[in-house]
Design an enzyme around this catalytic site. Structure first.
Site: not given
Ligand code: G3P
Ligand code: CA
Length: 289
Positions: A40, A82, A67, A150, A69
């Protein structure tokens, strides 16, 4: 038939086959039934989140999926960060004291490149930078890893889906191998996920959140994954999601977040999830085997 036409026909057939028979029948999921483990924001328990150091840390731990952002600067560069402002994970307040509220969208890429995105985490990461998406993808590629990308706060960045796909295409991440096995694009915004699917139907997508079961058939038209928080997850919900087929013909998958201890990892693995997203992916991997 000329050689060039033969080549064109074969290429077209291979393209069609790639859509009908994606390389991995279950997208992100491991064919053994063990959930895949996703680092993450990179290995963010061990290095500053969403940085190249975090990608390196995940790779050093042997974690395949990372992962991140993605947001957009004032001058249109995609960056990996993020929060919608720069305060928590950089020294923006010190470097640009008059620029409250330090929104990502109000800074140019050159300005963001000046920021220290490591010291907040530990002095040993001083000088770590906010990476561009291009830099991030290159590092993931260098390690042979896979990317759960993401699109963050897409409502702040009209057109970010097209921009993201453009960077991925430029980096060679929209070829058959990457879209079949190494890339999923997710968002909390169903509209954003739908846009990605419409722009590039071959790309696997995920909808973050826990929509009602009755709404799943609608989402299954454009999302391959439904990715909820683990807090209120049940085995019944996981089974309900997996009973639908997504736009590529495979059962919808469930990747749950953010699971940072062994007991919770074992619990959600028992629910039958396809993936577990964690700041400490090695802990989860050891827990679920
Ligand atoms: O990938 C799931 C997770 O990242 C969603 O929450 O806030 O950490 O982006 P957040
Ligand atoms: Ca995220």
């Amino acid at each position: 038939m000329h050689a060039r036409s033969v080549t064109a026909s074969i290429t077209a057939l291979l393209g069609a086959a790639a859509l009908l028979f994606p390389m991995s029948p279950a997208g992100a999921a491991d064919t053994s039934g063990t959930p895949v483990v996703v680092a993450h924001r990179g290995g963010s328990g061990y290095a500053p989140e969403n940085t190249l150091a975090a990608v390196d840390r995940a790779a050093a731990l042997g974690i395949e999926w990372v992962e991140n952002d993605v947001q957009r600067t004032k001058d249109g560069t995609l960056v990996v960060v993020h929060d919608d402002d720069l305060r928590r994970t950089t020294d923006a307040e010190e470097v640009f004291p008059g620029r409250s509220p330090w929104k990502v969208k109000d800074f140019t890429a050159a300005e963001i490149a000046r920021l220290d995105a490591g010291s907040w985490f530990s002095p040993s990461f001083r000088g770590t930078r906010v990476p561009t998406l291009e830099q991030f993808v290159r590092r993931v590629e260098r390690h042979g890893q896979k990317l759960l990308l993401e699109i963050k706060n897409p409502e702040l960045y009209p057109g970010i889906e097209r921009d993201t796909l453009k960077v991925l295409a430029n980096e060679g991440w929209l070829d058959r191998q990457h879209v079949g096995d190494r890339l999923v694009v997710q968002s909390f915004s169903a509209a954003s996920v739908r846009t990605v699917h419409e722009l590039k139907p071959a790309v696997r997508t995920g909808l973050l959140g826990k929509p009602p079961v009755g709404d799943l058939p609608g989402y299954a038209a454009f999302a391959d994954q439904i990715n909820p928080s683990y807090a209120s997850l049940t085995s019944g919900y996981v089974a309900a999601v997996q009973s639908f087929r997504g736009p590529h013909g495979s059962p919808l998958e469930v990747l749950t977040w953010t699971v940072n201890d062994a007991a919770a990892a074992r619990r959600v693995a028992g629910y039958g999830v396809d993936g577990i997203i964690s700041n400490v992916p090695d802990v989860v991997r050891d827990a679920v085997g």
